[in-house]
Motif scaffolding. Structure first.
Motif, PDB file in Angstrom:
ATOM      1  N   MET A  41       0.835  -1.197   0.000  1.00 48.99           N
ATOM      2  CA  MET A  41       0.000   0.000   0.000  1.00 48.99           C
ATOM      3  C   MET A  41       0.873   1.251   0.000  1.00 48.99           C
ATOM      4  O   MET A  41       0.536   2.259  -0.631  1.00 48.99           O
ATOM      5  N   PHE A  42       1.997   1.188   0.735  1.00 49.96           N
ATOM      6  CA  PHE A  42       2.931   2.311   0.808  1.00 49.96           C
ATOM      7  C   PHE A  42       4.319   1.804   0.427  1.00 49.96           C
ATOM      8  O   PHE A  42       4.631   0.625   0.634  1.00 49.96           O
ATOM      9  N   PRO A  43       5.184   2.669  -0.090  1.00 48.13           N
ATOM     10  CA  PRO A  43       6.533   2.230  -0.465  1.00 48.13           C
ATOM     11  C   PRO A  43       7.293   1.680   0.745  1.00 48.13           C
ATOM     12  O   PRO A  43       7.207   2.220   1.853  1.00 48.13           O
ATOM     13  N   ASN A  44       8.050   0.599   0.528  1.00 48.74           N
ATOM     14  CA  ASN A  44       8.854  -0.006   1.584  1.00 48.74           C
ATOM     15  C   ASN A  44      10.313   0.420   1.450  1.00 48.74           C
ATOM     16  O   ASN A  44      10.799   0.641   0.332  1.00 48.74           O
ATOM     17  N   PRO A  45      11.024   0.509   2.561  1.00 44.74           N
ATOM     18  CA  PRO A  45      12.474   0.652   2.464  1.00 44.74           C
ATOM     19  C   PRO A  45      13.078  -0.638   1.921  1.00 44.74           C
ATOM     20  O   PRO A  45      12.414  -1.687   1.918  1.00 44.74           O
ATOM     21  N   PRO A  46      14.319  -0.605   1.457  1.00 49.51           N
ATOM     22  CA  PRO A  46      14.920  -1.834   0.907  1.00 49.51           C
ATOM     23  C   PRO A  46      15.142  -2.895   1.987  1.00 49.51           C
ATOM     24  O   PRO A  46      15.323  -2.584   3.162  1.00 49.51           O
ATOM     25  N   GLY A  47      15.125  -4.149   1.586  1.00 48.60           N
ATOM     26  CA  GLY A  47      15.440  -5.247   2.490  1.00 48.60           C
ATOM     27  C   GLY A  47      14.246  -5.738   3.277  1.00 48.60           C
ATOM     28  O   GLY A  47      13.098  -5.358   3.044  1.00 48.60           O
ATOM     29  N   LEU A  48      14.533  -6.638   4.219  1.00 54.33           N
ATOM     30  CA  LEU A  48      13.495  -7.176   5.088  1.00 54.33           C
ATOM     31  C   LEU A  48      12.969  -6.088   6.024  1.00 54.33           C
ATOM     32  O   LEU A  48      13.696  -5.145   6.370  1.00 54.33           O
ATOM     33  N   LEU A  49      11.735  -6.231   6.451  1.00 63.56           N
ATOM     34  CA  LEU A  49      11.102  -5.202   7.271  1.00 63.56           C
ATOM     35  C   LEU A  49      11.124  -5.580   8.749  1.00 63.56           C
ATOM     36  O   LEU A  49      10.980  -6.744   9.108  1.00 63.56           O
ATOM     37  N   ARG A  50      11.284  -4.568   9.590  1.00 64.68           N
ATOM     38  CA  ARG A  50      11.235  -4.754  11.037  1.00 64.68           C
ATOM     39  C   ARG A  50       9.916  -4.223  11.569  1.00 64.68           C
ATOM     40  O   ARG A  50       9.136  -3.572  10.859  1.00 64.68           O
ATOM     41  N   LEU A  51       9.671  -4.474  12.846  1.00 63.77           N
ATOM     42  CA  LEU A  51       8.487  -3.935  13.505  1.00 63.77           C
ATOM     43  C   LEU A  51       8.693  -2.453  13.803  1.00 63.77           C
ATOM     44  O   LEU A  51       9.800  -2.012  14.138  1.00 63.77           O
ATOM     45  N   GLU A  52       7.631  -1.702  13.696  1.00 66.77           N
ATOM     46  CA  GLU A  52       7.654  -0.274  13.992  1.00 66.77           C
ATOM     47  C   GLU A  52       6.534   0.060  14.985  1.00 66.77           C
ATOM     48  O   GLU A  52       5.503  -0.610  14.996  1.00 66.77           O
ATOM     49  N   PRO A  53       6.734   1.093  15.824  1.00 68.45           N
ATOM     50  CA  PRO A  53       7.914   1.936  15.888  1.00 68.45           C
ATOM     51  C   PRO A  53       9.060   1.263  16.639  1.00 68.45           C
ATOM     52  O   PRO A  53       8.818   0.558  17.634  1.00 68.45           O
ATOM     53  N   HIS A  54      10.268   1.467  16.144  1.00 66.79           N
ATOM     54  CA  HIS A  54      11.453   0.937  16.810  1.00 66.79           C
ATOM     55  C   HIS A  54      12.049   2.006  17.706  1.00 66.79           C
ATOM     56  O   HIS A  54      12.216   3.153  17.287  1.00 66.79           O
ATOM     57  N   SER A  55      12.365   1.638  18.943  1.00 69.05           N
ATOM     58  CA  SER A  55      12.994   2.560  19.883  1.00 69.05           C
ATOM     59  C   SER A  55      14.407   2.075  20.180  1.00 69.05           C
ATOM     60  O   SER A  55      14.606   1.035  20.823  1.00 69.05           O
ATOM     61  N   GLU A  56      15.370   2.798  19.680  1.00 68.68           N
ATOM     62  CA  GLU A  56      16.776   2.420  19.831  1.00 68.68           C
ATOM     63  C   GLU A  56      17.157   2.391  21.308  1.00 68.68           C
ATOM     64  O   GLU A  56      16.850   3.310  22.072  1.00 68.68           O
ATOM     65  N   GLY A  57      17.794   1.325  21.734  1.00 67.06           N
ATOM     66  CA  GLY A  57      18.273   1.218  23.106  1.00 67.06           C
ATOM     67  C   GLY A  57      17.331   0.520  24.066  1.00 67.06           C
ATOM     68  O   GLY A  57      17.730   0.171  25.180  1.00 67.06           O
ATOM     69  N   LEU A  58      16.078   0.298  23.656  1.00 68.66           N
ATOM     70  CA  LEU A  58      15.140  -0.353  24.572  1.00 68.66           C
ATOM     71  C   LEU A  58      15.564  -1.778  24.892  1.00 68.66           C
ATOM     72  O   LEU A  58      15.355  -2.253  26.017  1.00 68.66           O
ATOM     73  N   ARG A  59      16.161  -2.467  23.942  1.00 68.23           N
ATOM     74  CA  ARG A  59      16.623  -3.842  24.179  1.00 68.23           C
ATOM     75  C   ARG A  59      17.541  -3.919  25.395  1.00 68.23           C
ATOM     76  O   ARG A  59      17.566  -4.933  26.102  1.00 68.23           O
ATOM     77  N   GLU A  60      18.265  -2.865  25.682  1.00 73.42           N
ATOM     78  CA  GLU A  60      19.206  -2.861  26.806  1.00 73.42           C
ATOM     79  C   GLU A  60      18.559  -2.431  28.112  1.00 73.42           C
ATOM     80  O   GLU A  60      19.241  -2.336  29.128  1.00 73.42           O
ATOM     81  N   ARG A  61      17.254  -2.194  28.083  1.00 73.67           N
ATOM     82  CA  ARG A  61      16.544  -1.791  29.304  1.00 73.67           C
ATOM     83  C   ARG A  61      15.428  -2.765  29.651  1.00 73.67           C
ATOM     84  O   ARG A  61      14.388  -2.385  30.163  1.00 73.67           O
ATOM     85  N   ILE A  62      15.685  -4.050  29.386  1.00 74.00           N
ATOM     86  CA  ILE A  62      14.732  -5.103  29.736  1.00 74.00           C
ATOM     87  C   ILE A  62      15.259  -5.845  30.965  1.00 74.00           C
ATOM     88  O   ILE A  62      16.441  -6.179  31.041  1.00 74.00           O
ATOM     89  N   TRP A  63      14.368  -6.086  31.922  1.00 68.34           N
ATOM     90  CA  TRP A  63      14.703  -6.746  33.188  1.00 68.34           C
ATOM     91  C   TRP A  63      13.962  -8.078  33.260  1.00 68.34           C
ATOM     92  O   TRP A  63      12.865  -8.214  32.736  1.00 68.34           O
ATOM     93  N   TRP A  64      14.562  -9.033  33.947  1.00 68.18           N
ATOM     94  CA  TRP A  64      13.923 -10.335  34.150  1.00 68.18           C
ATOM     95  C   TRP A  64      13.639 -10.527  35.634  1.00 68.18           C
ATOM     96  O   TRP A  64      14.524 -10.386  36.483  1.00 68.18           O
ATOM     97  N   GLY A  65      12.383 -10.863  35.952  1.00 66.22           N
ATOM     98  CA  GLY A  65      12.019 -11.163  37.329  1.00 66.22           C
ATOM     99  C   GLY A  65      12.329 -12.617  37.635  1.00 66.22           C
ATOM    100  O   GLY A  65      11.655 -13.516  37.131  1.00 66.22           O
ATOM    101  N   ALA A  66      13.342 -12.847  38.447  1.00 67.28           N
ATOM    102  CA  ALA A  66      13.837 -14.198  38.709  1.00 67.28           C
ATOM    103  C   ALA A  66      13.457 -14.644  40.114  1.00 67.28           C
ATOM    104  O   ALA A  66      13.738 -13.942  41.094  1.00 67.28           O
ATOM    105  N   ALA A  67      12.859 -15.826  40.221  1.00 65.69           N
ATOM    106  CA  ALA A  67      12.511 -16.391  41.522  1.00 65.69           C
ATOM    107  C   ALA A  67      13.520 -17.430  41.988  1.00 65.69           C
ATOM    108  O   ALA A  67      13.414 -17.934  43.098  1.00 65.69           O
ATOM    109  N   SER A  68      14.494 -17.753  41.143  1.00 58.38           N
ATOM    110  CA  SER A  68      15.477 -18.770  41.503  1.00 58.38           C
ATOM    111  C   SER A  68      16.871 -18.311  41.099  1.00 58.38           C
ATOM    112  O   SER A  68      17.036 -17.385  40.289  1.00 58.38           O
TER     113      SER A  68
END
Length: 340
Positions: A162-189
């Motif tokens: 429907m709309f022009p795509n950028p080249p290559g495979l597509l990622r999910l949007e919106p992408h927020s740079e740096g969020l991957r490094e701000r994920i925490w895991w709640g560990a019980a063990s």
């Protein structure tokens, strides 16, 4: 120095003594509390996620609203049960909330905790693969979530879009740079804390964990944190890990505090089964006059090991009283213990 945040379960009940009697009350008061907490110098506003309960369940609208009305405070969860989640849709929601907040999202996820209903994730349309447990399913979804947060293209574009795509495979949007490094895991063990470190997630350790050696709660939790830090170093991550612990801490500075919490400080660690075959240890609450509270907290080894302290709050008592609770910790406790 420690970051100090609050952790709200977001309860509501139609009770005459409660300020939060409806879901709307809880959501709007959560926003107001985060704004007020930022004003007094609190570092983080975190929220629990529980399905099928009169508690907060859908975090991203709330986090986005808080992000739009604040400018400095970290906003996050503790924790999102990944068994209930579509990881790809969650990437989009989390990306939007993080962009609205200007990159302040600190997202706590986990494989989940005891539920209000039996296998509630089945009602959401999810089923473990053959040979998997629901915990396996939650961890697998977490890894997919982490992978897609990198922002790398993976989807084949339509040749007639429907709309022009950028080249290559597509990622999910919106992408927020740096969020991957701000994920925490709640560990019980201890084992899942090590797994979190190996996968580059920060660690959230709450007021309960599996009882793995019979020692007092704060000592077991401190051991868990040290194992996590060792695993992080061994994994070779270039950034520094973060660790939060949750505590119920109430400084008794007036008659109202004593009325609400005067009996809680006499408690001890407790034990119980949160799953049929696993014994858990629950950390005690702290409630006392400031001098006594300072002496007790100075002996808490896990707080010493953590860089972030999340104060669990009684949200049903309203915004003003919870601001008082948080202000008392900042005024009477944090400076004396070197947290600030």
């Amino acid at each position: 120095m420690k970051k100090i945040g609050f952790l709200s379960f977001g309860h509501w009940t139609n009770h005459p003594s409660y300020q939060a009697r409806t879901a709307g009350d809880t959501l709007l008061q959560s926003i107001d509390l985060a704004v007020a907490a930022e004003e007094i110098g609190i570092d983080g506003a975190y929220f629990r996620v529980h399905h099928f309960a009169q508690q907060l369940a859908s975090p991203f609208p709330l986090l986005s609203a808080i992000g739009a009305k604040t400018s400095k405070i970290e906003i996050g969860t503790g924790v999102i049960d990944m068994r209930y989640e579509n990881p790809l849709y969650m990437v989009e929601d989390a990306g939007a909330a993080d962009l609205i907040s200007g990159g302040r999202l600190q997202l706590g996820i986990s494989r989940g905790s005891p539920e209000q209903v039996i296998d509630g994730w089945r009602a959401f349309g999810y089923e473990p693969a053959e040979g998997e447990t629901d915990a396996d399913m939650g961890r697998k979804k977490a890894l997919e979530f982490l992978d897609k947060l990198k922002g790398e293209g993976f989807a084949e574009p339509n040749p007639y879009p429907m709309f022009p795509n950028p080249p290559g495979l597509l990622r999910l949007e919106p992408h927020s740079e740096g969020l991957r490094e701000r994920i925490w895991w709640g560990a019980a063990s201890n084992a899942t804390a090590i797994w979190a470190a190996e996968n580059g997630m920060h660690l959230q350790s709450s007021t309960l964990k599996y009882d793995e050696n019979g020692k007092p709660f704060h000592i077991q939790q401190a051991e868990q944190i040290r194992l996590y830090k060792e695993a992080w170093k061994k994994a070779g991550h270039e950034r520094e890990p973060r660790v939060s612990v949750s505590r119920s801490i109430f400084a008794l500075v007036n008659d109202q505090d004593k009325y609400y919490f005067g009996n809680q400080g006499r408690g001890q660690d407790s034990f119980g089964n949160i799953e049929a075959d696993k014994r858990a240890i629950f950390g005690k609450s702290y409630a006392a006059e400031p001098e006594k509270l300072i002496a007790e907290l100075a002996q808490d080894e896990a707080i010493q090991e953590a860089d972030t302290l999340l104060l669990t709050i009684p949200n049903t008592l309203g915004v003003d009283y919870n601001v008082h609770i948080l202000s008392s910790i900042l005024k009477y406790i944090a400076p004396e213990l070197g947290w600030r």
